[in-house]
Motif scaffolding. Structure first.
Motif, PDB file in Angstrom:
ATOM      1  N   PRO A 431      -8.735  -1.391   4.045  1.00  8.14           N
ATOM      2  CA  PRO A 431      -8.036  -0.261   4.682  1.00  8.14           C
ATOM      3  C   PRO A 431      -6.889   0.296   3.832  1.00  8.14           C
ATOM      4  O   PRO A 431      -6.653   1.504   3.812  1.00  8.14           O
ATOM      5  CB  PRO A 431      -7.525  -0.864   5.984  1.00  8.14           C
ATOM      6  CG  PRO A 431      -8.439  -2.009   6.267  1.00  8.14           C
ATOM      7  CD  PRO A 431      -8.784  -2.575   4.942  1.00  8.14           C
ATOM      8  N   ILE A 432      -6.177  -0.580   3.113  1.00  8.51           N
ATOM      9  CA  ILE A 432      -5.082  -0.093   2.261  1.00  8.51           C
ATOM     10  C   ILE A 432      -5.625   0.739   1.110  1.00  8.51           C
ATOM     11  O   ILE A 432      -5.071   1.788   0.740  1.00  8.51           O
ATOM     12  CB  ILE A 432      -4.262  -1.291   1.738  1.00  8.51           C
ATOM     13  CG1 ILE A 432      -3.588  -2.015   2.906  1.00  8.51           C
ATOM     14  CG2 ILE A 432      -3.225  -0.823   0.727  1.00  8.51           C
ATOM     15  CD1 ILE A 432      -2.826  -3.264   2.502  1.00  8.51           C
ATOM     16  N   LYS A 435      -6.602   4.016   2.486  1.00 10.15           N
ATOM     17  CA  LYS A 435      -5.404   4.759   2.911  1.00 10.15           C
ATOM     18  C   LYS A 435      -4.880   5.632   1.778  1.00 10.15           C
ATOM     19  O   LYS A 435      -4.415   6.755   2.006  1.00 10.15           O
ATOM     20  CB  LYS A 435      -4.347   3.751   3.373  1.00 10.15           C
ATOM     21  CG  LYS A 435      -2.973   4.361   3.638  1.00 10.15           C
ATOM     22  CD  LYS A 435      -1.962   3.280   4.002  1.00 10.15           C
ATOM     23  CE  LYS A 435      -0.558   3.834   4.140  1.00 10.15           C
ATOM     24  NZ  LYS A 435       0.428   2.776   4.454  1.00 10.15           N
ATOM     25  N   TYR A 436      -4.939   5.137   0.558  1.00 16.61           N
ATOM     26  CA  TYR A 436      -4.443   5.892  -0.604  1.00 16.61           C
ATOM     27  C   TYR A 436      -5.574   6.605  -1.352  1.00 16.61           C
ATOM     28  O   TYR A 436      -5.461   6.917  -2.527  1.00 16.61           O
ATOM     29  CB  TYR A 436      -3.698   4.950  -1.549  1.00 16.61           C
ATOM     30  CG  TYR A 436      -2.378   4.459  -0.980  1.00 16.61           C
ATOM     31  CD1 TYR A 436      -1.232   5.243  -1.088  1.00 16.61           C
ATOM     32  CD2 TYR A 436      -2.293   3.236  -0.320  1.00 16.61           C
ATOM     33  CE1 TYR A 436      -0.025   4.800  -0.554  1.00 16.61           C
ATOM     34  CE2 TYR A 436      -1.090   2.787   0.224  1.00 16.61           C
ATOM     35  CZ  TYR A 436       0.045   3.583   0.103  1.00 16.61           C
ATOM     36  OH  TYR A 436       1.230   3.159   0.606  1.00 16.61           O
ATOM     37  N   CYS A 467      -0.660   2.102  -3.828  1.00 14.93           N
ATOM     38  CA  CYS A 467      -1.685   1.256  -3.204  1.00 14.93           C
ATOM     39  C   CYS A 467      -1.554  -0.181  -3.699  1.00 14.93           C
ATOM     40  O   CYS A 467      -1.541  -1.131  -2.910  1.00 14.93           O
ATOM     41  CB  CYS A 467      -3.079   1.808  -3.514  1.00 14.93           C
ATOM     42  SG  CYS A 467      -4.425   0.763  -2.937  1.00 14.93           S
TER      43      CYS A 467
END
Length: 570
Positions: A431-432, A435-436, A467
Motif C-alpha cells: 500500500p505504501i 500510495k506514492y 516512499c
C-alpha cells in the motif's frame, strides 16, 4: 480386363507422383515459412543483445576516456609542462621535476579516489621528446627517454595482454596546452575484466549463443563458451570482423563460418574507433533443428501413407473395376487438394476394407495438414509474444526492499507461520508503494521489487524517496503486528538505482517483469544498507542531490568490490 489393369497401374503411378509432389511442396513451404519466422525472431533478439551490450561497453570506454581527458587538463600537469620546457637539459629537467612530481601525485591520487573508480594498472605522462613527466609504477630516471610509438594526436584505445596474462585496455590520448599545441601524451592501462559481466550474461541468448570481443589484430579478447584459454590466443578473421575493421560496417543477420568454422547466424557491433568489434552469434544448426525434425516427420508420415495406399490399390484393382474407378476418382480429388473426399464403399469384402483404408488415409493427411497449420499458428503466436517482450523501455527508479536474515529467522516456523510472516510484510509494504504511485513488480523470496517509471511528472524522484523513507519508518507498526501473532520481529534494507529498464510484456500487454542494469545494481547495493535504512547509487544521487534530503556517502573502503558510489538517504 488387361486394359483396365494397365490403366490402374498408370493411375497408381500418377497418384504416387502427385502425392510425393504434394508432400514435397508442403514440406518445402512449411520449412521456408517456419525458417523465416524463427530467423526473424532470433534476428530481433540478437539485434537487441548486440546493441545493448555493445553500447554498454562503448559507454564504459568513452566514460573512461572523458575522465582521463579531464585529468590531463589538471592545473598541476599544465604547470609541470610550462616549467619543463623542451630545450631544458637533463639535470635541470630532473631538479624541476622533483619539485613538480609531488603536486602531480597528489592530484592523481585525488582523481583516482574521487572520480576514477576503474582501477588503474599503470599511468604515464610523457612529453613530446619522450621524457616521462609522471609514472605510476616506475621511478623516473632523469636521463631515460621512452622508446617506441608513444605519440598520438587523438584518443586511441587498444586491448592488450600484460606479461602476467592479465587482460588490459590501454587508452592513449594527447595533452594540449591552452593555445592548442600538443605538449605530451597520457597513457593509462586498466583491467578489462569488467566487460565479462556484460559478455558472459546468458540472458536473451540461445543455448549455443555467445557474445565476445575481437580487437584490431583479429584476436579474441574475451572468454569463449566453447573453447578454453581464448583471450589473445584465438585468431578470429571472420566475415563480420573484416567488415568492421576493413569497411567500418556492422553485420546484421548474416550466416557465415565463425572462428570454429561452424556456420552461425550473427550480428556485429562495430566500434572501430574504440578498437573492438562485438559479435553476437548463434549456431545455425541449433536454429534449424526444430524445423528439420518437423520436416522429417512430415516426409516419413507422407511416404508411409503413399506406399500403403499404392500397394492396396494395385492389388484390389485387378479384382473389381467399379469400386476401383470410384477409388480412382476419389484419389484424383485427394491429390488435387480435396482432403474432405470419402469413398464410403460397402461391399462386405476386401474392397470395403480398401475403401475404409483410403478414407482413413485421407483423414490422416487432413489431420496432418491441420496439425501443420496449428504449429504454424503457434509459431506465429510465439513470434508475437517475443516481438512484444521488450517492446517498452523506460528510464526508471528501481527499488528493492529486502528482509534481513529472514531465512534464519523463519527456519523454526511452520509453513502457516511463514506464510503469515510474509503476508504481514507484503501487506504493509505494497500500500505504501502504491500510495506514492510506485509499481510493485514481484516478490522474490523475502524481497519486494518495485519501480517508478520516469514520466513528465517532476515529482517522480521526490515520490520515490518519500516512499522509501516511509517504508524505513514502518518497522514499529510491523513488529507490533508480528508480536501480536507470536512471530519474530522484522527488519529490512531498502536500495534504489536509476537507468534504462526493459518492461517484459506478453501478448495481453500485462506487465510481467522488468530487466536492466538498475535492477542488478539495486540487488548489489542492498547489502550495504543498515537495517531499516535506505541506500542509493550515484545515478540517483546526481538527480536528487539538490532536493531537500540528506545524503551521506559510504566510505569507499567499505565497498571495494563495487565500481560505483553508494549514499545513505535520511
Amino acid at each position: 480386363m488387361k486394359s483396365f489393369v494397365s490403366i490402374s497401374t498408370k493411375l497408381i503411378i500418377l497418384m504416387l507422383a502427385i502425392s510425393i509432389a504434394s508432400i514435397a511442396v508442403t514440406t518445402g513451404l512449411a520449412y521456408n515459412f517456419t525458417d523465416t519466422i524463427i530467423k526473424n525472431n532470433i534476428k530481433e533478439s540478437l539485434k537487441d543483445e548486440s546493441e545493448t551490450r555493445g553500447n554498454t561497453i562503448s559507454s564504459i570506454i568513452e566514460s573512461r576516456i572523458n575522465k582521463l581527458q579531464s585529468f590531463s587538463q589538471n592545473q598541476a600537469i599544465k604547470n609541470a609542462f610550462n616549467v619543463l620546457i623542451p630545450g631544458i637539459d637533463d639535470v635541470s629537467f630532473h631538479n624541476i621535476l622533483e619539485e613538480q612530481l609531488p603536486l602531480i601525485q597528489t592530484e592523481f591520487y585525488s582523481f583516482q579516489l574521487n572520480e576514477f573508480e576503474a582501477g588503474l594498472r599503470d599511468l604515464q605522462i610523457i612529453n613530446m621528446r619522450g621524457k616521462p613527466i609522471f609514472s605510476l609504477n616506475e621511478k623516473i630516471d632523469p636521463i631515460t627517454y621512452i622508446k617506441g610509438n608513444f605519440k598520438v594526436s587523438k584518443p586511441t584505445v587498444e586491448f592488450v595482454q600484460d606479461v602476467d596474462k592479465t587482460r588490459l585496455i590501454k587508452i592513449s590520448l594527447p595533452i594540449f596546452s591552452e593555445n592548442g599545441n600538443q605538449q605530451g601524451v597520457l597513457i593509462a592501462s586498466m583491467g578489462s575484466g569488467v566487460f565479462d559481466n556484460v559478455l558472459l550474461n546468458r540472458f536473451g541468448l540461445h543455448d549455443t549463443g555467445e557474445v565476445y570481443l575481437v580487437n584490431q589484430n583479429r584476436m579474441m579478447i574475451s572468454e569463449s563458451i566453447f573453447l578454453e584459454n581464448t583471450p589473445f590466443n584465438q585468431k578470429v578473421d571472420t566475415f563480420a570482423v573484416s567488415e568492421c575493421f576493413d569497411n567500418g560496417k556492422n553485420v546484421e543477420a548474416e550466416v557465415y563460418p565463425d572462428y570454429r568454422n561452424v556456420d552461425i547466424f550473427g550480428y556485429s557491433y562495430c566500434a572501430k574507433d574504440l578498437g573492438f568489434v562485438l559479435l553476437t552469434e548463434v549456431d545455425e544448426s541449433a536454429i534449424l533443428k526444430p524445423i528439420t525434425e518437423l520436416q522429417n516427420m512430415i516426409i516419413l508420415v507422407g511416404i508411409s501413407l503413399i506406399v500403403i495406399a499404392s500397394v492396396v490399390t494395385f492389388i484390389l484393382s485387378r479384382r473389381i473395376s467399379q469400386p476401383i474407378l470410384k477409388l480412382r476418382d476419389a484419389a484424383q480429388q485427394l491429390s488435387s487438394g480435396n482432403f474432405d473426399v470419402r469413398t464410403n464403399i460397402q461391399t462386405n469384402d476386401e474392397i470395403e476394407q480398401l475403401s475404409t483404408s483410403f478414407d482413413d488415409m485421407a483423414k490422416t493427411i487432413q489431420e496432418t495438414i491441420s496439425a501443420i497449420g496449428k504449429r504454424e499458428n503457434i509459431i506465429k503466436q510465439q513470434g508475437n509474444i517475443l516481438s512484444r517482450f521488450f517492446e517498452e523501455k523506460h528510464d526508471s527508479y528501481v527499488c528493492l526492499i529486502d528482509l534481513v536474515g529472514s531465512l534464519k529467522i523463519t527456519k523454526s516456523l511452520t509453513i502457516e507461520q511463514k506464510q503469515q510472516y510474509g503476508k504481514i510484510f507484503s501487506d504493509a509494504v505494497i500500500p505504501i508503494i502504491k500510495k506514492y504511485k510506485g509499481i510493485p513488480i514481484k516478490i522474490v523470496d523475502d524481497a519486494i521489487l518495485f519501480y517508478f517509471p520516469l514520466t513528465e511528472d517532476e515529482d517522480v524522484l521526490t515520490n520515490m524517496l518519500k516512499c522509501c523513507l516511509e517504508l524505513s519508518k514502518m518497522d514499529k507498526e510491523i513488529n507490533a503486528k508480528t508480536k501480536s501473532e507470536n512471530l519474530p520481529g522484522i527488519s529490512y534494507r531498502i536500495s534504489s538505482a536509476f537507468g534504462l529498464v526493459h518492461e517484459a510484456k506478453t501478448s495481453d500487454s500485462s506487465l510481467d517483469d522488468i530487466f536492466g542494469e538498475p535492477v542488478n545494481i539495486a540487488f548489489k547495493i542492498n547489502q550495504y544498507a543498515l537495517p531499516n535504512t535506505i541506500v542509493i547509487d550515484n545515478s540517483v544521487y546526481e538527480r536528487a542531490k539538490k532536493l531537500d534530503f540528506k545524503f551521506t556517502k559510504l566510505d569507499q573502503s567499505l565497498i571495494r568490490d563495487l565500481e560505483y558510489s553508494i549514499f545513505i538517504v535520511t
